[in-house]
Scaffold this active site. Structure first.
Site, short mmCIF file in Angstrom:
data_model
loop_
_atom_site.label_atom_id
_atom_site.label_comp_id
_atom_site.label_asym_id
_atom_site.label_seq_id
_atom_site.Cartn_x
_atom_site.Cartn_y
_atom_site.Cartn_z
N GLU A 169 -23.79 -24.98 0.13
CA GLU A 169 -25.79 -25.05 0.50
C GLU A 169 -26.00 -25.31 1.33
OE1 GLU A 169 -25.49 -24.85 -3.87
OE2 GLU A 169 -24.38 -24.75 -2.71
N CYS B 42 -29.64 -30.10 -3.32
CA CYS B 42 -28.95 -28.60 -2.13
C CYS B 42 -30.55 -27.87 -2.52
CB CYS B 42 -28.58 -27.16 -3.06
SG CYS B 42 -26.78 -28.19 -2.36
N HIS C 257 -21.97 -29.68 -0.07
CA HIS C 257 -21.80 -28.69 -1.00
C HIS C 257 -22.28 -27.78 -0.23
CE1 HIS C 257 -23.74 -30.38 -5.18
NE2 HIS C 257 -22.13 -30.66 -4.71
N CYS D 187 -27.65 -27.36 -6.58
CA CYS D 187 -28.17 -28.31 -7.29
C CYS D 187 -29.43 -28.88 -7.51
CB CYS D 187 -27.02 -29.66 -7.42
SG CYS D 187 -26.72 -29.89 -5.25
#
Length: 150
Positions: A67, A93, A65, A90
């Site tokens: 992040e 993260c 992801h 999410c």
């Protein structure tokens, strides 16, 4: 946020392009990332599918992801910093954000707010003291003109 959104354009994901930009307490950019496969894994060798009968035939077990990439790409200690991301993080993260010392999450979209992973993110942010806020965009267009440098 503009840097995060511009970074998202580098993602090869045909459905969801997410970008993240981390800034220090002094407002200096210290990390940028977008969602994509791990370094060394070709975008052509792993699936970008969202729905399949088998999890390993989808993108979900493979994508890093935005992040996480921004944290991994950071150039300094992240304690006290802020992360700008166009999609609310999410739970996976959120754990990385908290562990890295980031103190504020600024996001645009919260389209998954009713999902369990986002509910878990919110719970962890609250318990750990990480602030979150949705950025309300007034100027919805950023125009880059390269004529001035040519």
């Amino acid at each position: 946020m503009g840097i995060a959104m511009l970074s998202a354009k580098r993602s090869k994901d045909p459905n969801t392009q997410v970008g993240a930009c981390i800034v220090s307490p002094e407002n200096k950019i210290v990390g940028i990332g977008y969602n994509g496969f791990p370094t060394g894994c070709s975008d052509d060798d792993l699936p970008w599918e969202r729905n399949s009968g088998e999890i390993n035939l989808t993108k979900y077990p493979y994508v890093v992801h935005a992040e996480a990439n921004a944290i991994l790409n950071s150039t300094k200690d992240l304690h006290g910093s802020r992360i700008y991301v166009d999609l609310f993080p999410c739970n996976e993260c959120a754990k990385l954000i908290i562990q890295s010392g980031i103190k504020e999450v600024i996001y645009i979209s919260d389209k998954y707010k009713e999902t369990d992973p986002v509910k878990a993110s919110r719970k962890m942010f609250k318990l750990s003291g990480v602030k979150e806020r949705q950025l309300i965009i007034k100027n919805k267009i950023i125009n880059l003109n390269f004529d001035s440098v040519l």
